[in-house]
Design an enzyme around this catalytic site. Structure first.
Site, PDB file in Angstrom:
ATOM      1  N   HIS A  15       0.859  -1.234  -0.114  1.00 59.58           N
ATOM      2  CA  HIS A  15      -0.058  -0.057   0.134  1.00 59.58           C
ATOM      3  C   HIS A  15       0.820   1.189   0.007  1.00 59.58           C
ATOM      4  CE1 HIS A  15      -3.512  -2.571   0.698  1.00 59.58           C
ATOM      5  NE2 HIS A  15      -2.844  -2.938   1.718  1.00 59.58           N
ATOM      6  N   ALA A  16       0.392   2.293  -0.645  1.00 64.98           N
ATOM      7  CA  ALA A  16       1.169   3.601  -0.637  1.00 64.98           C
ATOM      8  C   ALA A  16       2.644   3.425  -0.864  1.00 64.98           C
ATOM      9  CB  ALA A  16       0.598   4.458   0.640  1.00 64.98           C
TER      10      ALA A  16
END
Length: 93
Positions: A15-16
């Site tokens: 994620h991210a």
């Protein structure tokens, strides 16, 4: 087709920030490859949206695959990056 199965080493999953690190490394490898959850459909490993769309969690198994020239070395490097949750692509494996 060469492939590597590894568990995601980043606690927050892909994620991210970790996804960004992974996509930059996949792109920098110069080898077209796919990434998928263990039982899922493969997506382009150089696409930020596709990688984020996987929703891969920390500890979850993913599959990296490619049939391009130089795939073995590139997959080894990306597998090490993912498994160890590194901040950048390792220079050597």
């Amino acid at each position: 087709m060469a492939e590597r199965r590894v568990n995601v080493g980043w606690a927050e999953g892909l994620h991210a920030r970790p996804a960004s690190i992974f996509v930059r490394a996949a792109t920098a490898s110069g080898v077209p490859m796919t990434i998928a959850k263990a039982d899922g459909n493969p997506v382009n490993a150089a696409s930020m949206l596709a990688v984020l769309g996987l929703g891969a969690q920390g500890g979850e198994e993913i599959v990296l695959a490619s049939d391009a020239d130089g795939a073995e070395a590139a997959l080894d490097r990306l597998a090490k990056l993912v498994a160890e949750g590194l901040e950048e692509l390792p220079e050597t494996v």
